[in-house]
Design a protein around this motif. Structure first.
Motif, PDB file in Angstrom:
ATOM      1  N   GLY A  22       0.798  -1.217   0.000  1.00  0.00           N
ATOM      2  CA  GLY A  22       0.000   0.000   0.000  1.00  0.00           C
ATOM      3  C   GLY A  22       0.830   1.265   0.000  1.00  0.00           C
ATOM      4  N   LEU A  23       2.078   1.159   0.432  1.00  0.00           N
ATOM      5  CA  LEU A  23       2.979   2.309   0.433  1.00  0.00           C
ATOM      6  C   LEU A  23       3.777   2.435  -0.864  1.00  0.00           C
ATOM      7  N   ARG A  24       3.601   1.489  -1.753  1.00  0.00           N
ATOM      8  CA  ARG A  24       4.316   1.541  -3.042  1.00  0.00           C
ATOM      9  C   ARG A  24       4.028   2.849  -3.782  1.00  0.00           C
ATOM     10  N   VAL A  25       2.770   3.282  -3.773  1.00  0.00           N
ATOM     11  CA  VAL A  25       2.410   4.533  -4.451  1.00  0.00           C
ATOM     12  C   VAL A  25       3.185   5.709  -3.865  1.00  0.00           C
ATOM     13  N   VAL A  26       3.441   5.695  -2.580  1.00  0.00           N
ATOM     14  CA  VAL A  26       4.207   6.755  -1.921  1.00  0.00           C
ATOM     15  C   VAL A  26       5.666   6.708  -2.387  1.00  0.00           C
ATOM     16  N   ARG A  32      10.095  10.261  -7.784  1.00  0.00           N
ATOM     17  CA  ARG A  32       9.965  11.207  -8.897  1.00  0.00           C
ATOM     18  C   ARG A  32      10.054  12.656  -8.426  1.00  0.00           C
ATOM     19  N   HIS A  33       9.918  12.895  -7.138  1.00  0.00           N
ATOM     20  CA  HIS A  33       9.888  14.256  -6.602  1.00  0.00           C
ATOM     21  C   HIS A  33      11.284  14.880  -6.670  1.00  0.00           C
ATOM     22  N   PRO A  34      11.397  16.113  -7.198  1.00  0.00           N
ATOM     23  CA  PRO A  34      12.699  16.766  -7.235  1.00  0.00           C
ATOM     24  C   PRO A  34      13.295  16.882  -5.832  1.00  0.00           C
ATOM     25  N   GLY A  35      14.557  16.514  -5.714  1.00  0.00           N
ATOM     26  CA  GLY A  35      15.221  16.599  -4.424  1.00  0.00           C
ATOM     27  C   GLY A  35      15.183  15.329  -3.601  1.00  0.00           C
ATOM     28  N   CYS A  36      14.476  14.315  -4.099  1.00  0.00           N
ATOM     29  CA  CYS A  36      14.484  13.011  -3.418  1.00  0.00           C
ATOM     30  C   CYS A  36      15.719  12.248  -3.884  1.00  0.00           C
ATOM     31  N   ASP A  38      16.607   9.220  -2.332  1.00  0.00           N
ATOM     32  CA  ASP A  38      16.238   7.805  -2.241  1.00  0.00           C
ATOM     33  C   ASP A  38      15.072   7.657  -1.274  1.00  0.00           C
ATOM     34  N   VAL A  39      14.220   6.686  -1.550  1.00  0.00           N
ATOM     35  CA  VAL A  39      13.156   6.276  -0.634  1.00  0.00           C
ATOM     36  C   VAL A  39      12.994   4.772  -0.788  1.00  0.00           C
ATOM     37  N   SER A  40      12.893   4.101   0.351  1.00  0.00           N
ATOM     38  CA  SER A  40      12.653   2.661   0.345  1.00  0.00           C
ATOM     39  C   SER A  40      11.787   2.306   1.552  1.00  0.00           C
ATOM     40  N   ILE A  41      10.782   1.508   1.306  1.00  0.00           N
ATOM     41  CA  ILE A  41       9.929   0.981   2.375  1.00  0.00           C
ATOM     42  C   ILE A  41       9.855  -0.517   2.140  1.00  0.00           C
ATOM     43  N   SER A  42      10.310  -1.297   3.126  1.00  0.00           N
ATOM     44  CA  SER A  42      10.433  -2.735   2.898  1.00  0.00           C
ATOM     45  C   SER A  42      10.093  -3.542   4.141  1.00  0.00           C
ATOM     46  N   PRO A  43       9.653  -4.783   3.912  1.00  0.00           N
ATOM     47  CA  PRO A  43       9.397  -5.670   5.048  1.00  0.00           C
ATOM     48  C   PRO A  43      10.724  -6.126   5.653  1.00  0.00           C
ATOM     49  N   ASP A  44      10.769  -6.235   6.946  1.00  0.00           N
ATOM     50  CA  ASP A  44      11.959  -6.725   7.623  1.00  0.00           C
ATOM     51  C   ASP A  44      12.084  -8.228   7.395  1.00  0.00           C
ATOM     52  N   ARG A  67       6.119  16.357   1.918  1.00  0.00           N
ATOM     53  CA  ARG A  67       5.101  15.969   2.890  1.00  0.00           C
ATOM     54  C   ARG A  67       3.772  16.698   2.663  1.00  0.00           C
ATOM     55  N   ALA A  68       3.835  17.900   2.108  1.00  0.00           N
ATOM     56  CA  ALA A  68       2.617  18.672   1.851  1.00  0.00           C
ATOM     57  C   ALA A  68       1.788  18.087   0.709  1.00  0.00           C
ATOM     58  N   ILE A  69       2.427  17.295  -0.177  1.00  0.00           N
ATOM     59  CA  ILE A  69       1.707  16.760  -1.347  1.00  0.00           C
ATOM     60  C   ILE A  69       1.738  15.240  -1.442  1.00  0.00           C
ATOM     61  N   ALA A  70       2.374  14.571  -0.515  1.00  0.00           N
ATOM     62  CA  ALA A  70       2.531  13.109  -0.592  1.00  0.00           C
ATOM     63  C   ALA A  70       1.175  12.410  -0.653  1.00  0.00           C
ATOM     64  N   PRO A  71       1.043  11.417  -1.528  1.00  0.00           N
ATOM     65  CA  PRO A  71      -0.216  10.681  -1.591  1.00  0.00           C
ATOM     66  C   PRO A  71      -0.377   9.776  -0.371  1.00  0.00           C
ATOM     67  N   PRO A  72      -1.596   9.484   0.002  1.00  0.00           N
ATOM     68  CA  PRO A  72      -1.802   8.559   1.125  1.00  0.00           C
ATOM     69  C   PRO A  72      -1.540   7.125   0.676  1.00  0.00           C
ATOM     70  N   PRO A  73      -1.210   6.240   1.603  1.00  0.00           N
ATOM     71  CA  PRO A  73      -1.059   4.830   1.239  1.00  0.00           C
ATOM     72  C   PRO A  73      -2.400   4.265   0.784  1.00  0.00           C
ATOM     73  N   THR A  74      -2.329   3.244  -0.067  1.00  0.00           N
ATOM     74  CA  THR A  74      -3.568   2.610  -0.530  1.00  0.00           C
ATOM     75  C   THR A  74      -4.067   1.556   0.447  1.00  0.00           C
ATOM     76  N   PHE A  75      -3.256   1.171   1.411  1.00  0.00           N
ATOM     77  CA  PHE A  75      -3.691   0.256   2.464  1.00  0.00           C
ATOM     78  C   PHE A  75      -3.202   0.789   3.798  1.00  0.00           C
ATOM     79  N   PRO A  76      -3.898   1.755   4.365  1.00  0.00           N
ATOM     80  CA  PRO A  76      -3.458   2.265   5.667  1.00  0.00           C
ATOM     81  C   PRO A  76      -3.719   1.226   6.752  1.00  0.00           C
ATOM     82  N   ALA A  77      -2.853   1.211   7.728  1.00  0.00           N
ATOM     83  CA  ALA A  77      -3.012   0.280   8.847  1.00  0.00           C
ATOM     84  C   ALA A  77      -2.614   0.983  10.133  1.00  0.00           C
ATOM     85  N   GLU A  78      -3.064   0.435  11.219  1.00  0.00           N
ATOM     86  CA  GLU A  78      -2.703   0.980  12.516  1.00  0.00           C
ATOM     87  C   GLU A  78      -1.226   0.707  12.792  1.00  0.00           C
ATOM     88  N   ILE A  79      -0.507   1.765  13.116  1.00  0.00           N
ATOM     89  CA  ILE A  79       0.891   1.629  13.504  1.00  0.00           C
ATOM     90  C   ILE A  79       0.920   1.334  14.999  1.00  0.00           C
TER      91      ILE A  79
END
Length: 97
Positions: A22-26, A32-36, A38-44, A67-79
């Motif tokens: 669900g965080l893949r879209v993020v 693609r955002h200028p100034g990024c 690297d970004v990685s979100i992965s299972p341990d 952060r002002a324009i970041a899309p929401p995850p497609t599968f939000p879950a309780e942290i």
């Protein structure tokens, strides 16, 4: 001065892979955002409840703009627990010197 946002978050083990997917879209949009740099979100690979977060940005202002324009995850879950921290880096060099 670059910024690193890194650390684990913990979710229900049954939700972890859906959270990462669900965080893949993020991740795709961030890279693609200028100034990024690297970004990685992965299972341990050892802890079924842990999701590892890593972001590297050129400046704090770019991170704020993202952060002002970041899309929401497609599968939000309780942290259940959040250990992600922001690090402002004033100097860096080779990892193994």
């Amino acid at each position: 001065m670059t910024v690193i946002v890194a650390g684990p978050v913990f979710v229900e083990p049954a939700d972890r892979d859906r959270v990462v997917a669900g965080l893949r879209v993020v991740v795709e949009a961030a890279r693609r955002h200028p100034g990024c740099l690297d970004v990685s979100i992965s299972p341990d690979p050892l802890d079924p409840a842990r999701v590892n977060i890593f972001e590297h940005w050129e400046t704090p202002e770019i991170l704020d703009a993202w952060r002002a324009i970041a899309p929401p995850p497609t599968f939000p879950a309780e942290i259940k627990e959040d250990r992600v921290r922001k690090h402002v880096v004033t100097r860096s060099g080779p990892a193994f010197d």
